[in-house]
Write an enzyme that holds these catalytic residues in place. Structure first.
Site, PDB file in Angstrom:
ATOM      1  N   PRO A  89       0.819  -1.350  -0.090  1.00 38.14           N
ATOM      2  CA  PRO A  89       0.053   0.168   0.029  1.00 38.14           C
ATOM      3  C   PRO A  89       0.800   1.274   0.018  1.00 38.14           C
ATOM      4  O   PRO A  89       0.496   2.232  -0.095  1.00 38.14           O
ATOM      5  CB  PRO A  89      -0.827  -0.185   1.309  1.00 38.14           C
ATOM      6  CG  PRO A  89      -0.104  -1.086   2.240  1.00 38.14           C
ATOM      7  CD  PRO A  89       0.342  -2.142   1.229  1.00 38.14           C
ATOM      8  N   GLU A 116       3.631  -8.435   8.834  1.00 38.30           N
ATOM      9  CA  GLU A 116       4.023  -6.783   9.005  1.00 38.30           C
ATOM     10  C   GLU A 116       4.846  -6.369   7.554  1.00 38.30           C
ATOM     11  O   GLU A 116       5.424  -5.187   7.787  1.00 38.30           O
ATOM     12  CB  GLU A 116       4.661  -6.537  10.322  1.00 38.30           C
ATOM     13  CG  GLU A 116       3.670  -6.600  11.548  1.00 38.30           C
ATOM     14  CD  GLU A 116       2.132  -5.783  11.091  1.00 38.30           C
ATOM     15  OE1 GLU A 116       2.376  -4.622  10.941  1.00 38.30           O
ATOM     16  OE2 GLU A 116       1.054  -6.371  11.001  1.00 38.30           O
ATOM     17  N   ARG A 154      -4.504  -8.106 -20.438  1.00 39.33           N
ATOM     18  CA  ARG A 154      -5.417  -7.676 -21.345  1.00 39.33           C
ATOM     19  C   ARG A 154      -4.732  -6.711 -22.527  1.00 39.33           C
ATOM     20  O   ARG A 154      -5.161  -6.445 -23.750  1.00 39.33           O
ATOM     21  CB  ARG A 154      -6.460  -6.652 -20.836  1.00 39.33           C
ATOM     22  CG  ARG A 154      -7.537  -7.484 -19.837  1.00 39.33           C
ATOM     23  CD  ARG A 154      -8.400  -6.166 -19.296  1.00 39.33           C
ATOM     24  NE  ARG A 154      -9.428  -5.870 -20.363  1.00 39.33           N
ATOM     25  CZ  ARG A 154      -9.633  -4.741 -20.803  1.00 39.33           C
ATOM     26  NH1 ARG A 154      -8.531  -3.930 -20.602  1.00 39.33           N
ATOM     27  NH2 ARG A 154     -10.274  -4.193 -21.928  1.00 39.33           N
ATOM     28  N   ASP A 169     -12.729  -0.240 -24.285  1.00 37.45           N
ATOM     29  CA  ASP A 169     -13.213  -0.282 -23.176  1.00 37.45           C
ATOM     30  C   ASP A 169     -12.927   0.878 -22.189  1.00 37.45           C
ATOM     31  O   ASP A 169     -12.342   1.617 -22.642  1.00 37.45           O
ATOM     32  CB  ASP A 169     -12.625  -1.707 -22.462  1.00 37.45           C
ATOM     33  CG  ASP A 169     -13.236  -2.633 -22.682  1.00 37.45           C
ATOM     34  OD1 ASP A 169     -14.227  -2.826 -23.455  1.00 37.45           O
ATOM     35  OD2 ASP A 169     -12.846  -4.024 -22.396  1.00 37.45           O
TER      36      ASP A 169
END
Ligand code: ADE
Length: 233
Positions: A89, A116, A154, A169
């Site tokens: 993150p 962690e 893709r 798309d």
């Protein structure tokens, strides 16, 4: 494209990606998926690869050496030094633009952390990109790696059988896709927009372009503010 995923849960990654379009691309050899179990590179007989953090604190830290050995097992077999994507993150937020850029690589290594985190020293030594899939915290890097592999694949030529579907798309041109309809013409009292039944190709295209714009304005106005919406998101 060859994907190599360094993980504690190889079955999860393989099971998740061997279905649907990505599974078909793997069966046809357009992409390949190699899930490497970091536990196999533990320096003990019981597969322990984590330990307490120096300085104290909650949780366990994945140790540098097993991660490094798993990396080496992959990298040593490749001609060129591959990009190593650390799922975290704390990384740069993944985007369609990054998917397109990464689709040009021959090999990609995904490093999935748990607990962690991973000992910082091995990250310094092998990671080329820290990547996040959004501002929320997941329990591990496997789902982010799977999300990225799906989006990147893709963009690999031959993965989608209709070349245009990738091009038009959502997010190509930086706008959201227009609404789609299929049979029947009326469902629950809702009719398919008349213009789509007209057979007038130019009018249909104009209507779709307008719908794309209106939908983007309503749902993702932030995309219109970015000045790159002529290209990709
Ligand atoms: N690991 C945990 N949360 C994550 C996120 N949001 N993106 C990438 N890797 C993660």
């Amino acid at each position: 494209m060859r994907y190599h995923v360094l993980t504690l849960f190889p079955e999860m990654v393989l099971a998740g990606l061997h279905t649907s379009i990505i599974g078909r691309a793997a069966d046809r050899g357009i992409i390949s998926l190699n899930a490497v179990n970091i536990r196999d590179y533990a320096d003990n007989d019981y597969g322990k690869i984590d330990d307490y953090p120096y300085g104290g604190g909650a949780g366990m830290v994945m140790q540098a050496e097993p991660v490094y050995r798993a990396y080496e097992a992959v990298a040593d077999s490749l001609e060129k030094k591959p990009r190593v994507l650390h799922m975290t993150p704390q990384g740069r937020v993944f985007s369609q633009e990054m998917a397109q850029e990464l689709a040009l690589e021959e090999d990609l290594i995904f490093l999935c952390g748990h607990y962690e985190g991973i000992d910082e020293r091995v990250l310094e030594e092998i990671v080329t990109d820290h990547v996040s899939i959004g501002d929320y915290v997941l329990t591990g890097g496997e789902l982010p790696a799977m999300v990225m592999i799906d989006a990147i694949s893709r963009m690999v030529p031959g993965v989608l059988n209709n070349k245009e579907s990738a091009q038009f798309d959502s997010f190509q041109n930086g706008l959201l896709e227009y609404p789609q309809y299929s049979r029947p013409q009326e469902w629950h009292g809702r009719r398919v927009p008349e213009i789509l039944l007209s057979g007038h190709h130019a009018n249909v295209e104009a209507w779709r372009a307008q719908q794309s714009y209106l939908r983007t304005k309503e749902r993702r106005p932030d995309l219109l503010k970015q000045d790159n919406h002529k290209n990709i998101m």
